[in-house]
Design an enzyme around this catalytic site. Sequence first.
Site, PDB file in Angstrom:
ATOM      1  N   CYS A  75       0.820  -1.213   0.000  1.00 40.21           N
ATOM      2  CA  CYS A  75       0.000   0.000   0.000  1.00 40.21           C
ATOM      3  C   CYS A  75       0.853   1.262   0.000  1.00 40.21           C
ATOM      4  O   CYS A  75       0.529   2.261  -0.648  1.00 40.21           O
ATOM      5  CB  CYS A  75      -0.931  -0.002   1.198  1.00 40.21           C
ATOM      6  SG  CYS A  75      -0.079  -0.199   2.791  1.00 40.21           S
ATOM      7  N   HIS A 100      -2.031   1.356   7.103  1.00 35.54           N
ATOM      8  CA  HIS A 100      -2.350   1.337   5.671  1.00 35.54           C
ATOM      9  C   HIS A 100      -2.054   2.689   5.031  1.00 35.54           C
ATOM     10  O   HIS A 100      -2.511   3.733   5.515  1.00 35.54           O
ATOM     11  CB  HIS A 100      -3.828   0.975   5.499  1.00 35.54           C
ATOM     12  CG  HIS A 100      -4.244   0.749   4.078  1.00 35.54           C
ATOM     13  ND1 HIS A 100      -3.554  -0.070   3.199  1.00 35.54           N
ATOM     14  CD2 HIS A 100      -5.302   1.233   3.371  1.00 35.54           C
ATOM     15  CE1 HIS A 100      -4.172  -0.079   2.033  1.00 35.54           C
ATOM     16  NE2 HIS A 100      -5.220   0.708   2.106  1.00 35.54           N
ATOM     17  N   ASN A 160      -7.930   4.578  -2.505  1.00 40.21           N
ATOM     18  CA  ASN A 160      -7.370   3.343  -1.968  1.00 40.21           C
ATOM     19  C   ASN A 160      -6.697   2.565  -3.093  1.00 40.21           C
ATOM     20  O   ASN A 160      -6.736   2.966  -4.261  1.00 40.21           O
ATOM     21  CB  ASN A 160      -8.477   2.515  -1.306  1.00 40.21           C
ATOM     22  CG  ASN A 160      -7.944   1.524  -0.290  1.00 40.21           C
ATOM     23  OD1 ASN A 160      -6.735   1.369  -0.121  1.00 40.21           O
ATOM     24  ND2 ASN A 160      -8.845   0.833   0.392  1.00 40.21           N
TER      25      ASN A 160
END
Length: 334
Positions: free
Chosen positions: A138, A277, A301
Amino acid sequence: MNPSFFLTVLCLGVASAAPKLDPNLDAHWHQWKATHRRLYGMNEEEWRRAVWEKNKKIIDLHNQEYSEGKHGFRMAMNAFGDMTNEEFRQVMNGFQNQKHKKGKLFHEPLLVDVPKSVDWTKKGYVTPVKNQGQCGSCWAFSATGALEGQMFRKTGKLVSLSEQNLVDCSRAQGNQGCNGGLMDNAFQYIKDNGCLDSEESYPYLATDTNSCNYKPECSAANDTGFVDIPQREKALMKAVATVGPISVAIDAGHTSFQFYKSGIYYDPDCSSKDLDHGVLVVGYGFEGTDSNNNKFWIVKNSWGPEWGWNGYVKMAKDQNNHCGIATAASYPTV
């Protein structure tokens, strides 16, 4: 990821007896498996089905409460449906928190009136939503997103940059490929290396290759360092308004986030310190007519466009740094 590992973890969390499955959900289960191309061994399927059913009940209950006005966002079944929350956190969330900032400090512009809403996706700064797959990368997607925006700001050209280049090549700066990393370390690698390849020349594989295949002739971007933003939402707001998309880290380890679908995400259990994240803030706004209420951050995202709000999430804004969105914000300088 080794399926036997998943099964071992799962068996620790579910009673040792064979789970009782709801036959009324057979058609839904088979449709979900077909949609997400799941194939299981005989010994694993009923355990995966049990996890899926448990997740579905959580989603259905939440959405019932949403319809009663108890929540501001909806949840939906998605590709993570057969994963326990523990598995989900281990596989998908690869941000490694750091205590000491290494970049220059962002100086908030004093005489700038920032708008009440900003959306850089409408200004050409943001590439389509990508998918990190089952790799804790990520941080790489957050870093490329911020640099893609800054390169567009500088050149007027939007070029998708290579996350795999970062996964494979930035270990010397402290990143660990699919096992996690930091956006600031990625920015440091790009500065040290002198450039970063494009996505086209160095495509994403969602795995550690254990070799760096960077090609200088394919360079598509570079940076001169990075700037860390003070841990305040007002500072983050000014940075987003005046700089462009900003790399941030959040606490994304909750079932509510795993199955987020739409609306303004707020979970009282979300931490502002325990971040796991990396994502990208591409704007902010508000719902309704009152700009002082129902405020949100627009967050890109890296779990594909099927997750959430077309791959994005609206996260509660000005709610005491909810989920830590302002705790580890930064951007590259070009």
